[in-house]
Design a protein around this motif. Structure first.
Motif, PDB file in Angstrom:
ATOM      1  N   GLN A   1       0.839  -1.175   0.000  1.00 22.47           N
ATOM      2  CA  GLN A   1       0.000   0.000   0.000  1.00 22.47           C
ATOM      3  C   GLN A   1       0.882   1.235   0.000  1.00 22.47           C
ATOM      4  O   GLN A   1       1.930   1.240   0.643  1.00 22.47           O
ATOM      5  N   VAL A   2       0.445   2.258  -0.682  1.00 21.58           N
ATOM      6  CA  VAL A   2       1.127   3.547  -0.626  1.00 21.58           C
ATOM      7  C   VAL A   2       0.121   4.561  -0.093  1.00 21.58           C
ATOM      8  O   VAL A   2      -1.012   4.597  -0.538  1.00 21.58           O
ATOM      9  N   TYR A   3       0.544   5.333   0.881  1.00 19.95           N
ATOM     10  CA  TYR A   3      -0.411   6.253   1.491  1.00 19.95           C
ATOM     11  C   TYR A   3       0.285   7.500   2.013  1.00 19.95           C
ATOM     12  O   TYR A   3       1.470   7.493   2.320  1.00 19.95           O
ATOM     13  N   PHE A   4      -0.477   8.555   2.111  1.00 19.53           N
ATOM     14  CA  PHE A   4       0.004   9.746   2.817  1.00 19.53           C
ATOM     15  C   PHE A   4      -0.110   9.446   4.289  1.00 19.53           C
ATOM     16  O   PHE A   4      -0.909   8.626   4.699  1.00 19.53           O
ATOM     17  N   ASN A   5       0.687  10.125   5.091  1.00 19.76           N
ATOM     18  CA  ASN A   5       0.611   9.637   6.439  1.00 19.76           C
ATOM     19  C   ASN A   5      -0.591  10.043   7.225  1.00 19.76           C
ATOM     20  O   ASN A   5      -0.701   9.622   8.351  1.00 19.76           O
ATOM     21  N   ASP A   6      -1.526  10.733   6.651  1.00 25.93           N
ATOM     22  CA  ASP A   6      -2.787  10.842   7.362  1.00 25.93           C
ATOM     23  C   ASP A   6      -3.569   9.556   7.153  1.00 25.93           C
ATOM     24  O   ASP A   6      -4.658   9.412   7.660  1.00 25.93           O
ATOM     25  N   GLY A   7      -3.000   8.637   6.391  1.00 23.34           N
ATOM     26  CA  GLY A   7      -3.647   7.355   6.164  1.00 23.34           C
ATOM     27  C   GLY A   7      -4.424   7.312   4.870  1.00 23.34           C
ATOM     28  O   GLY A   7      -4.826   6.254   4.427  1.00 23.34           O
ATOM     29  N   SER A   8      -4.612   8.472   4.240  1.00 25.44           N
ATOM     30  CA  SER A   8      -5.361   8.456   2.982  1.00 25.44           C
ATOM     31  C   SER A   8      -4.480   7.855   1.891  1.00 25.44           C
ATOM     32  O   SER A   8      -3.275   8.072   1.862  1.00 25.44           O
ATOM     33  N   PRO A   9      -5.090   7.079   1.019  1.00 25.52           N
ATOM     34  CA  PRO A   9      -4.296   6.363   0.014  1.00 25.52           C
ATOM     35  C   PRO A   9      -3.703   7.293  -1.026  1.00 25.52           C
ATOM     36  O   PRO A   9      -4.286   8.326  -1.353  1.00 25.52           O
ATOM     37  N   ALA A  10      -2.549   6.943  -1.512  1.00 26.31           N
ATOM     38  CA  ALA A  10      -1.956   7.660  -2.638  1.00 26.31           C
ATOM     39  C   ALA A  10      -2.407   6.949  -3.897  1.00 26.31           C
ATOM     40  O   ALA A  10      -1.936   5.854  -4.209  1.00 26.31           O
ATOM     41  N   LYS A  11      -3.343   7.570  -4.607  1.00 19.24           N
ATOM     42  CA  LYS A  11      -3.897   6.919  -5.788  1.00 19.24           C
ATOM     43  C   LYS A  11      -2.972   7.095  -6.974  1.00 19.24           C
ATOM     44  O   LYS A  11      -2.365   8.147  -7.140  1.00 19.24           O
ATOM     45  N   LEU A  12      -2.920   6.058  -7.786  1.00 24.07           N
ATOM     46  CA  LEU A  12      -2.164   6.107  -9.033  1.00 24.07           C
ATOM     47  C   LEU A  12      -0.705   6.529  -8.861  1.00 24.07           C
ATOM     48  O   LEU A  12      -0.145   7.222  -9.697  1.00 24.07           O
ATOM     49  N   ALA A  13      -0.121   6.120  -7.759  1.00 26.64           N
ATOM     50  CA  ALA A  13       1.304   6.375  -7.588  1.00 26.64           C
ATOM     51  C   ALA A  13       2.081   5.308  -8.351  1.00 26.64           C
ATOM     52  O   ALA A  13       1.641   4.162  -8.466  1.00 26.64           O
ATOM     53  N   LYS A  14       3.221   5.707  -8.881  1.00 21.48           N
ATOM     54  CA  LYS A  14       4.029   4.761  -9.634  1.00 21.48           C
ATOM     55  C   LYS A  14       4.861   3.927  -8.660  1.00 21.48           C
ATOM     56  O   LYS A  14       5.500   4.476  -7.761  1.00 21.48           O
ATOM     57  N   VAL A  15       4.835   2.634  -8.831  1.00 24.61           N
ATOM     58  CA  VAL A  15       5.601   1.756  -7.949  1.00 24.61           C
ATOM     59  C   VAL A  15       6.593   0.985  -8.798  1.00 24.61           C
ATOM     60  O   VAL A  15       6.222   0.358  -9.782  1.00 24.61           O
ATOM     61  N   THR A  16       7.858   1.066  -8.439  1.00 26.36           N
ATOM     62  CA  THR A  16       8.861   0.339  -9.218  1.00 26.36           C
ATOM     63  C   THR A  16       9.672  -0.575  -8.326  1.00 26.36           C
ATOM     64  O   THR A  16       9.889  -0.292  -7.153  1.00 26.36           O
ATOM     65  N   LEU A  17      10.101  -1.661  -8.908  1.00 30.95           N
ATOM     66  CA  LEU A  17      10.929  -2.629  -8.203  1.00 30.95           C
ATOM     67  C   LEU A  17      12.362  -2.482  -8.697  1.00 30.95           C
ATOM     68  O   LEU A  17      12.621  -2.545  -9.891  1.00 30.95           O
ATOM     69  N   LEU A  18      13.270  -2.239  -7.770  1.00 28.46           N
ATOM     70  CA  LEU A  18      14.671  -2.050  -8.138  1.00 28.46           C
ATOM     71  C   LEU A  18      15.536  -2.962  -7.285  1.00 28.46           C
ATOM     72  O   LEU A  18      15.143  -3.335  -6.182  1.00 28.46           O
ATOM     73  N   PRO A  19      16.722  -3.309  -7.783  1.00 29.62           N
ATOM     74  CA  PRO A  19      17.634  -4.049  -6.914  1.00 29.62           C
ATOM     75  C   PRO A  19      18.113  -3.144  -5.774  1.00 29.62           C
ATOM     76  O   PRO A  19      18.010  -1.922  -5.861  1.00 29.62           O
ATOM     77  N   ALA A  20      18.634  -3.765  -4.715  1.00 28.19           N
ATOM     78  CA  ALA A  20      19.065  -2.992  -3.546  1.00 28.19           C
ATOM     79  C   ALA A  20      20.043  -1.901  -3.945  1.00 28.19           C
ATOM     80  O   ALA A  20      20.024  -0.794  -3.415  1.00 28.19           O
ATOM     81  N   ARG A  21      20.937  -2.240  -4.881  1.00 27.28           N
ATOM     82  CA  ARG A  21      21.838  -1.218  -5.401  1.00 27.28           C
ATOM     83  C   ARG A  21      21.692  -1.164  -6.898  1.00 27.28           C
ATOM     84  O   ARG A  21      21.598  -2.193  -7.548  1.00 27.28           O
ATOM     85  N   GLY A  22      21.689   0.035  -7.435  1.00 24.48           N
ATOM     86  CA  GLY A  22      21.554   0.163  -8.874  1.00 24.48           C
ATOM     87  C   GLY A  22      20.186   0.696  -9.228  1.00 24.48           C
ATOM     88  O   GLY A  22      19.327   0.870  -8.367  1.00 24.48           O
ATOM     89  N   HIS A  23      20.040   0.998 -10.494  1.00 23.06           N
ATOM     90  CA  HIS A  23      18.816   1.683 -10.911  1.00 23.06           C
ATOM     91  C   HIS A  23      18.080   0.936 -11.997  1.00 23.06           C
ATOM     92  O   HIS A  23      17.253   1.486 -12.689  1.00 23.06           O
ATOM     93  N   LYS A  24      18.428  -0.339 -12.175  1.00 20.40           N
ATOM     94  CA  LYS A  24      17.769  -1.105 -13.233  1.00 20.40           C
ATOM     95  C   LYS A  24      16.354  -1.452 -12.782  1.00 20.40           C
ATOM     96  O   LYS A  24      16.159  -2.072 -11.738  1.00 20.40           O
TER      97      LYS A  24
END
Lengths: 201, 201
Positions: free
Chosen positions: A37-60
């Motif tokens: 889940q991605v949210y603002f810290n008032d708990g309201s959801p962050a809609k349509l936020a981009k989520v990416t998976l990256l290795p621990a180091r690097g930007h691939k």
């Protein structure tokens, strides 16, 4: 000045809750997916936020998705990705959050039923290795047992996960002690400055 | 309005830090010992104001008060906001230490701009309300434009993010305008020397 500040404070109180200004991400691995889940810290959801998976180091970029209306996302873990990874969420207006996860090596196929942790062998091997199916009422092979256990554990863990999620959210809200502490720091800092000025004269 | 760490490119961060450095230097040069308590108060007000959030569309916006601080402090807005933002960054992880320069510039510079643009208007007996409202609203608008510009320099399309930020901040602009009118009007009536220190009797 005093009264204007009182007005200001009244306004702040009327507009109620004290909210934070950043996004946070909560994620966990489930099967072949990373969920969270991605949210603002008032708990309201962050809609349509981009989520990416990256290795621990690097930007691939290994994987990419977007959150839905509730701020939830489900990201397929690409084959061959294991070890430490980062999940980075980007919302508009320059908000960004990331979380570190470590992925276990992919579940092995049935042909090589290696246990994923030491001790599992003793626990799970006997029913699977029993060559005589007639000796017991129901016999499950190892994979089925594994799947069943996983399912049950998942069911049991779900409420805990929810509590954890709430707890994490709660922790990220600025507490009153932090807020008043911050105000104290500000006055302290300017107090020192004022003292320095008075010395100079 | 707080840009998170890891979003902007290094040149933008450096430019922001440089701008803030110059602004803070100029601000500290005008800072007199009599002004110190006022700067501290406004710094604290700014610090708290950013914690009040209004959820809006896919995002949430908060009060900034940079217009009000700007009108009252001129170049001293820079040190005031720098301290407030620094504490927000370390206590609540709003923005971050690497983006401190950019974030301070984004909010403090519009404050300085409205100080020069609208202070004469506020001084005039008739257009005082208009001037105060414009100061509050324009400072927010300008800050939003800076954020959009910086995001554009880092790859996001300027039009998209500018549109979004503008839409998100429209209500805040109005609210800030009203608050500025309220406080400026009050100060003008009760303690005009705070608003116009150069005309001290």
């Amino acid at each position: 000045m005093k009264k204007s500040l009182i007005i200001l404070f009244l306004f702040l109180i009327i507009s109620s809750k004290v909210w934070a200004h950043k996004i946070s991400i909560f994620a966990y691995v489930e099967g072949n997916y990373i969920q969270g889940q991605v949210y603002f810290n008032d708990g309201s959801p962050a809609k349509l936020a981009k989520v990416t998976l990256l290795p621990a180091r690097g930007h691939k970029i290994l994987g990419e998705t977007k959150t839905d209306k509730e701020g939830n996302f489900k990201l397929l873990i690409p084959k061959g990705v294991e070890g430490k990874v980062r999940v980075v969420a980007l919302a508009e207006m320059g908000h960004r959050a990331e979380i570190n996860l470590s992925l276990k090596p992919e579940a092995k196929g049935p042909q090589k039923g290696e246990p994923s942790f030491p001790g599992a062998q003793d626990f799970m091997a006997p029913p699977a290795q029993t060559e005589n199916p007639a000796s017991a009422g129901v016999l499950l092979n190892k994979e089925e047992l594994k799947a069943l256990i996983h399912q049950e554990v998942e069911k049991e863990v779900a409420p805990i996960r929810e509590i954890l999620e709430q707890l994490v959210k709660q922790l990220q809200k600025p507490s009153f002690s932090e807020i008043f502490g911050g105000i104290g720091y500000i006055f302290g800092f300017f107090g020192i400055l004022a003292w320095a000025y008075s010395k100079r004269k | 309005m707080h840009i998170s760490e890891g979003v902007l490119s290094a040149p933008v961060l450096l430019a922001g830090a440089l701008g803030t450095g110059i602004g803070t230097f100029l601000g500290l040069r005008c800072l007199t010992s009599e002004k110190v308590p006022q700067v501290a108060l406004l710094s604290a007000a700014f610090f708290v104001a950013s914690l009040v959030h209004v959820p809006l569309g896919p995002s949430s916006v908060h009060l900034i008060l940079n217009g009000l601080v700007g009108i009252l402090l001129g170049w001293m807005t820079f040190p005031a906001l720098l301290v407030g933002l620094f504490l927000q960054a370390i206590l609540f992880q709003f923005g971050g230490l690497t983006t401190l320069g950019v974030n301070t510039f984004n909010m403090a510079f519009p404050g300085v701009v409205v100080y020069y643009l609208f202070k004469p208007l506020i001084k005039s007996p008739r257009l005082s309300v208009v001037g105060a409202f414009c100061a509050g609203a324009f400072a927010v608008l300008l800050a939003g434009i800076f954020v959009a510009l910086e995001l554009a320099l880092t790859g996001e399309s300027f039009q998209a993010s500018a549109k979004l930020i503008l839409m998100a901040h429209l209500p805040i602009m109005v609210i800030e305008g009203f608050i500025t009118v309220l406080i400026v009007g009050f100060l003008k009536k009760v303690r005009p020397e705070i608003l116009f220190p150069e005309e001290k009797p």
